[in-house]
Design an enzyme around this catalytic site. Structure first.
Site, short mmCIF file in Angstrom:
data_model
loop_
_atom_site.label_atom_id
_atom_site.label_comp_id
_atom_site.label_asym_id
_atom_site.label_seq_id
_atom_site.Cartn_x
_atom_site.Cartn_y
_atom_site.Cartn_z
N TYR A 227 0.80 -1.22 0.00
CA TYR A 227 0.00 0.00 0.00
C TYR A 227 0.83 1.27 0.00
CZ TYR A 227 -3.83 -3.12 1.45
OH TYR A 227 -4.76 -4.11 1.53
N SER B 92 -13.54 -5.58 0.64
CA SER B 92 -14.41 -5.21 -0.49
C SER B 92 -15.86 -5.58 -0.23
CB SER B 92 -13.92 -5.85 -1.80
OG SER B 92 -12.78 -5.21 -2.28
N LEU C 178 -18.25 -3.67 0.15
CA LEU C 178 -19.12 -2.79 -0.64
C LEU C 178 -18.77 -2.88 -2.12
CD1 LEU C 178 -19.33 0.42 1.61
CD2 LEU C 178 -20.97 -1.45 1.42
N GLY C 179 -18.00 -3.90 -2.47
CA GLY C 179 -17.62 -4.06 -3.88
C GLY C 179 -16.93 -2.83 -4.44
N GLY D 214 -17.32 0.08 -3.58
CA GLY D 214 -18.29 1.16 -3.70
C GLY D 214 -19.39 0.90 -4.72
N THR E 115 -23.15 0.77 -3.65
CA THR E 115 -23.86 2.02 -3.35
C THR E 115 -24.60 2.59 -4.56
OG1 THR E 115 -22.00 3.48 -3.88
CG2 THR E 115 -22.12 2.59 -1.64
N GLY E 116 -24.29 2.07 -5.75
CA GLY E 116 -24.94 2.55 -6.97
C GLY E 116 -24.27 3.75 -7.61
N LYS E 117 -23.15 4.19 -7.05
CA LYS E 117 -22.56 5.43 -7.57
C LYS E 117 -21.95 5.30 -8.96
CE LYS E 117 -18.07 5.00 -5.16
NZ LYS E 117 -17.22 5.64 -4.13
#
Length: 351
Positions: A53, A238, A240-241, A243, A246-248
């Site tokens: 990282y 991950s 939330l995959g 992000g 969230t549909g963003k």
């Protein structure tokens, strides 16, 4: 915040873990300090990082995240309050990790070299959980749980698992590492590490850090039973995959500053033909129950009996605050039933 046992150890980690892979790239040192201070104030005692990282990995920035965490612990004087997890990379052809530009492998010499560099950057003399970021052997897919199998074949310089775990035993005996974990590992790999421990080759792995979310439940197919029976808890990443849940990113949206906007090749795992239909259904469920979709998705992962901790990664404090609040979110039986129904129709679109 709830604390859960880390494998068969006496360590109790918070059910949410603070992920760090954006610090030093998308997030500044000051922003990282703000996230760390807030997370600790909310009851999080578990921090996860890696020698790789920040992401995407580059020679110019590699190791910067660990340096930030080391500075923060030194400034706050709180090393003993933190359960610190970091990682050593697996097989790679990137030449900036090891002395002399050697290609990274999980052999004894490189394990011993890597941990000393981890410790120096983190400004500590021990690591609570040292994880193998991904296997040394070639695998059919990063994450080691493919839906479509493609045999990668072996390589002449594949490091035996026995050599890797024996080197980890040296680190434990030297007091540099307390416990060892896996990441992006398969059922075959996990059982081989456990078998080597049974024969006395090295320490018993206590955790496995794999992707797990409403968009990727492949962990349930084989690994979940091992995790439960062998008490090797999942550290879910991950969830939330990246992000996507969230549909963003729906309808081709590219939000300013978002990871997949900044790094075009980063989110291929979550930009599959099956992702959008599944995401739309999960958004419908969240709207029906008038709940935040991110909190619902994280609460789902937290509710699994094989989950030890869910790793949260956010670039903005607003996101982090929403995500941390998920530990208070309780899924109802009706919610669980509807989530499972979507999964039956749109199974694992993003493995």
């Amino acid at each position: 915040m709830e604390k859960r046992k880390l494998g068969r150890t006496d360590l109790e980690v918070s059910s949410l873990c603070l992920g760090t892979m954006t610090w030093g790239e998308q997030n500044t040192k000051a922003e990282a300090y703000e996230q760390l201070d807030y997370a600790v104030d909310q009851g999080i005692n578990f921090i996860d990082t890696a020698e790789l990282y920040p992401v995407p990995s580059r020679a110019q920035t590699q190791g910067r995240t660990e340096e930030i965490i080391g500075d923060w612990m030194k400034d706050r004087g709180n090393r003993s309050d933190i359960i610190l997890a970091t990682k050593i990379i697996g097989r790679s052809e990137n030449d900036w990790y090891r002395d002399g530009g050697v290609a990274p492998r999980l052999n004894r010499a490189q394990v011993l070299e890597a941990v000393d560099k981890n410790l120096k950057r983190l400004k500590t003399d021990y690591i609570d959980l040292y994880q193998i970021h991904w296997p040394d052997r070639k695998v059919t897919q990063f994450g080691s749980n493919p839906l479509i199998y493609s045999h990668p074949g072996a390589t002449e310089d594949e490091t035996p698992i026995a050599e890797t775990i024996a080197a980890m035993q040296e680190l434990v005996k030297a007091g540099k590492v307390r416990h060892v974990g896996l990441s992006n590992e398969s059922a075959w790999g996990m059982m081989n590490y456990l078998n080597e421990a049974e024969t006395g080759t090295g320490p018993r792995v206590v955790s496995i850090q794999n992707a797990y979310s409403l968009l990727n439940r492949t962990f349930e197919i084989n690994l979940a039973e091992i995790a439960m029976r062998e008490q090797v808890g999942l550290l879910a990443y991950s969830s939330l995959g990246q992000g996507v849940i969230t549909g963003k990113y729906l309808d081709g949206k590219q939000p300013a500053g978002a990871r997949m906007t900044l790094f075009k090749n980063f989110g291929g795992r979550y930009q599959t033909i099956g992702a959008e239909p599944a995401v739309r259904r999960y958004l419908e469920i969240a709207e029906k129950f008038e709940v935040d979709v991110a909190q619902m998705a994280l609460a789902f992962v937290l509710s699994r009996p094989f989950t030890t901790s869910v790793i949260l990664g956010a670039t903005k404090m607003e996101q982090l605050k929403t995500d941390i609040a998920s530990h208070e979110f309780k899924l109802t039986d009706e919610m669980k039933k509807e989530l499972d129904a979507v999964h039956m129709l749109h199974s694992n679109p993003c493995p």
